[in-house]
Design a protein around this motif. Structure first.
Motif, PDB file in Angstrom:
ATOM      1  N   LEU A 100       7.585  12.371  -8.579  1.00 34.41           N
ATOM      2  CA  LEU A 100       9.011  12.111  -8.423  1.00 34.41           C
ATOM      3  C   LEU A 100       9.298  10.634  -8.617  1.00 34.41           C
ATOM      4  O   LEU A 100       8.803   9.795  -7.886  1.00 34.41           O
ATOM      5  CB  LEU A 100       9.496  12.552  -7.037  1.00 34.41           C
ATOM      6  N   ARG A 101      10.116  10.363  -9.591  1.00 35.11           N
ATOM      7  CA  ARG A 101      10.588   9.014  -9.848  1.00 35.11           C
ATOM      8  C   ARG A 101      12.056   8.949  -9.454  1.00 35.11           C
ATOM      9  O   ARG A 101      12.683   9.973  -9.211  1.00 35.11           O
ATOM     10  CB  ARG A 101      10.442   8.682 -11.329  1.00 35.11           C
ATOM     11  N   GLU A 102      12.582   7.761  -9.432  1.00 38.25           N
ATOM     12  CA  GLU A 102      13.998   7.574  -9.134  1.00 38.25           C
ATOM     13  C   GLU A 102      14.839   8.434 -10.085  1.00 38.25           C
ATOM     14  O   GLU A 102      14.595   8.460 -11.292  1.00 38.25           O
ATOM     15  CB  GLU A 102      14.362   6.103  -9.301  1.00 38.25           C
ATOM     16  N   GLY A 103      15.804   9.152  -9.536  1.00 36.21           N
ATOM     17  CA  GLY A 103      16.702   9.960 -10.361  1.00 36.21           C
ATOM     18  C   GLY A 103      16.195  11.354 -10.662  1.00 36.21           C
ATOM     19  O   GLY A 103      16.808  12.073 -11.441  1.00 36.21           O
ATOM     20  N   TRP A 123       2.606  14.329   0.653  1.00 37.17           N
ATOM     21  CA  TRP A 123       3.508  13.418  -0.028  1.00 37.17           C
ATOM     22  C   TRP A 123       2.874  12.050  -0.017  1.00 37.17           C
ATOM     23  O   TRP A 123       2.432  11.591   1.025  1.00 37.17           O
ATOM     24  CB  TRP A 123       4.846  13.313   0.714  1.00 37.17           C
ATOM     25  N   THR A 124       2.856  11.402  -1.154  1.00 35.26           N
ATOM     26  CA  THR A 124       2.408  10.014  -1.227  1.00 35.26           C
ATOM     27  C   THR A 124       3.531   9.213  -1.863  1.00 35.26           C
ATOM     28  O   THR A 124       4.028   9.569  -2.934  1.00 35.26           O
ATOM     29  CB  THR A 124       1.133   9.876  -2.081  1.00 35.26           C
ATOM     30  N   GLY A 177      12.634   5.068  -5.525  1.00 28.57           N
ATOM     31  CA  GLY A 177      11.215   5.038  -5.199  1.00 28.57           C
ATOM     32  C   GLY A 177      10.426   6.077  -5.974  1.00 28.57           C
ATOM     33  O   GLY A 177      10.990   7.016  -6.521  1.00 28.57           O
ATOM     34  N   ASP A 178       9.126   5.868  -6.036  1.00 24.71           N
ATOM     35  CA  ASP A 178       8.220   6.766  -6.749  1.00 24.71           C
ATOM     36  C   ASP A 178       7.232   7.385  -5.777  1.00 24.71           C
ATOM     37  O   ASP A 178       6.828   6.753  -4.800  1.00 24.71           O
ATOM     38  CB  ASP A 178       7.416   6.005  -7.812  1.00 24.71           C
ATOM     39  N   GLY A 179       6.823   8.599  -6.095  1.00 24.28           N
ATOM     40  CA  GLY A 179       5.835   9.258  -5.261  1.00 24.28           C
ATOM     41  C   GLY A 179       5.345  10.538  -5.888  1.00 24.28           C
ATOM     42  O   GLY A 179       5.832  10.971  -6.931  1.00 24.28           O
ATOM     43  N   VAL A 180       4.372  11.141  -5.225  1.00 20.89           N
ATOM     44  CA  VAL A 180       3.780  12.395  -5.681  1.00 20.89           C
ATOM     45  C   VAL A 180       3.863  13.391  -4.529  1.00 20.89           C
ATOM     46  O   VAL A 180       3.620  13.044  -3.382  1.00 20.89           O
ATOM     47  CB  VAL A 180       2.300  12.201  -6.086  1.00 20.89           C
ATOM     48  N   VAL A 181       4.201  14.633  -4.859  1.00 21.83           N
ATOM     49  CA  VAL A 181       4.204  15.740  -3.901  1.00 21.83           C
ATOM     50  C   VAL A 181       3.224  16.760  -4.451  1.00 21.83           C
ATOM     51  O   VAL A 181       3.268  17.087  -5.640  1.00 21.83           O
ATOM     52  CB  VAL A 181       5.605  16.381  -3.782  1.00 21.83           C
ATOM     53  N   ALA A 198       0.844  -1.203   0.000  1.00 26.43           N
ATOM     54  CA  ALA A 198       0.000   0.000   0.000  1.00 26.43           C
ATOM     55  C   ALA A 198       0.877   1.249   0.000  1.00 26.43           C
ATOM     56  O   ALA A 198       2.018   1.221   0.454  1.00 26.43           O
ATOM     57  CB  ALA A 198      -0.904   0.003   1.232  1.00 26.43           C
ATOM     58  N   SER A 199       0.333   2.324  -0.505  1.00 25.44           N
ATOM     59  CA  SER A 199       1.068   3.586  -0.496  1.00 25.44           C
ATOM     60  C   SER A 199       0.991   4.206   0.900  1.00 25.44           C
ATOM     61  O   SER A 199       0.200   3.788   1.741  1.00 25.44           O
ATOM     62  CB  SER A 199       0.511   4.538  -1.547  1.00 25.44           C
ATOM     63  N   ARG A 200       1.810   5.217   1.125  1.00 23.59           N
ATOM     64  CA  ARG A 200       1.823   5.905   2.419  1.00 23.59           C
ATOM     65  C   ARG A 200       1.770   7.395   2.162  1.00 23.59           C
ATOM     66  O   ARG A 200       2.411   7.898   1.246  1.00 23.59           O
ATOM     67  CB  ARG A 200       3.100   5.537   3.170  1.00 23.59           C
ATOM     68  N   ARG A 201       1.034   8.126   2.989  1.00 22.90           N
ATOM     69  CA  ARG A 201       0.847   9.562   2.784  1.00 22.90           C
ATOM     70  C   ARG A 201       1.219  10.328   4.049  1.00 22.90           C
ATOM     71  O   ARG A 201       0.926   9.904   5.155  1.00 22.90           O
ATOM     72  CB  ARG A 201      -0.603   9.862   2.425  1.00 22.90           C
ATOM     73  N   TRP A 202       1.881  11.494   3.848  1.00 24.56           N
ATOM     74  CA  TRP A 202       2.187  12.433   4.918  1.00 24.56           C
ATOM     75  C   TRP A 202       1.652  13.794   4.523  1.00 24.56           C
ATOM     76  O   TRP A 202       1.464  14.080   3.348  1.00 24.56           O
ATOM     77  CB  TRP A 202       3.697  12.595   5.112  1.00 24.56           C
ATOM     78  N   GLN A 203       1.473  14.634   5.499  1.00 27.85           N
ATOM     79  CA  GLN A 203       1.056  16.011   5.233  1.00 27.85           C
ATOM     80  C   GLN A 203       1.892  16.943   6.108  1.00 27.85           C
ATOM     81  O   GLN A 203       2.191  16.616   7.256  1.00 27.85           O
ATOM     82  CB  GLN A 203      -0.421  16.201   5.554  1.00 27.85           C
TER      83      GLN A 203
END
Length: 154
Positions: free
Chosen positions: A56-59, A74-75, A43-47, A23-28
């Motif tokens: 944001l993808r790796e690199g 952030w997820t 890792g991959d995620g969205v801000v 599962a994904s994880r989210r912060w605020q």
């Protein structure tokens, strides 16, 4: 997994490490007058903020700044994650680089004047890798990193 390991006069250094399974994880976090630079090693995620999204993808590195008191989220998607994050106070940038953006209409100049939020992403180069490596080993300098110098020119 997501920790602030250093704070001094509005500067902060954060570290993201860990593995997410299933599962994904989210912060605020509520942004104040600060610019966030995140160097995403894996890792991959969205801000995202009110009007901005960065995938944001790796690199990739991401740079974002909200308007006063704006909540950003952030997820992170499942997988292994590593990122170094440096927070620079807007006041520091205005004092040291404000004259370089006077009268300009770039997103960075508008953010420095407090007119709107800011977000962009780019490929991690040797400068961003050097910054991430220094942060990973406890670097706490107040000298402006090359990533922020590049951002102010935009």
């Amino acid at each position: 997994m997501f920790e602030c390991w250093w704070q001094d006069n509005g500067f902060e250094a954060w570290r993201l490490r860990g593995d997410l399974r299933g599962a994904s994880r989210r912060w605020q976090h509520r942004l104040n007058d600060e610019l966030w630079l995140w160097v995403n090693s894996s890792g991959d995620g969205v801000v995202w903020g009110r009007d901005h999204r960065i995938f944001l993808r790796e690199g990739l590195f991401g740079c974002f700044g909200g308007q006063e008191g704006e909540d950003w989220k952030w997820t992170r998607l499942p997988g292994h994650h590593e990122a170094e994050i440096l927070i620079i106070p807007r006041e520091y940038l205005v004092e040291n680089f404000g004259e370089l953006v006077e009268g300009k209409k770039t997103p960075f100049a508008r953010w420095m004047r407090g007119e709107r939020g800011l977000s962009f992403a780019g490929l991690v180069t040797k400068d961003e890798k050097r910054l991430a490596a220094r942060l990973a080993t406890g670097w706490k300098s107040k000298r402006i990193p090359a990533l922020a110098r590049r951002a102010r020119a935009g």
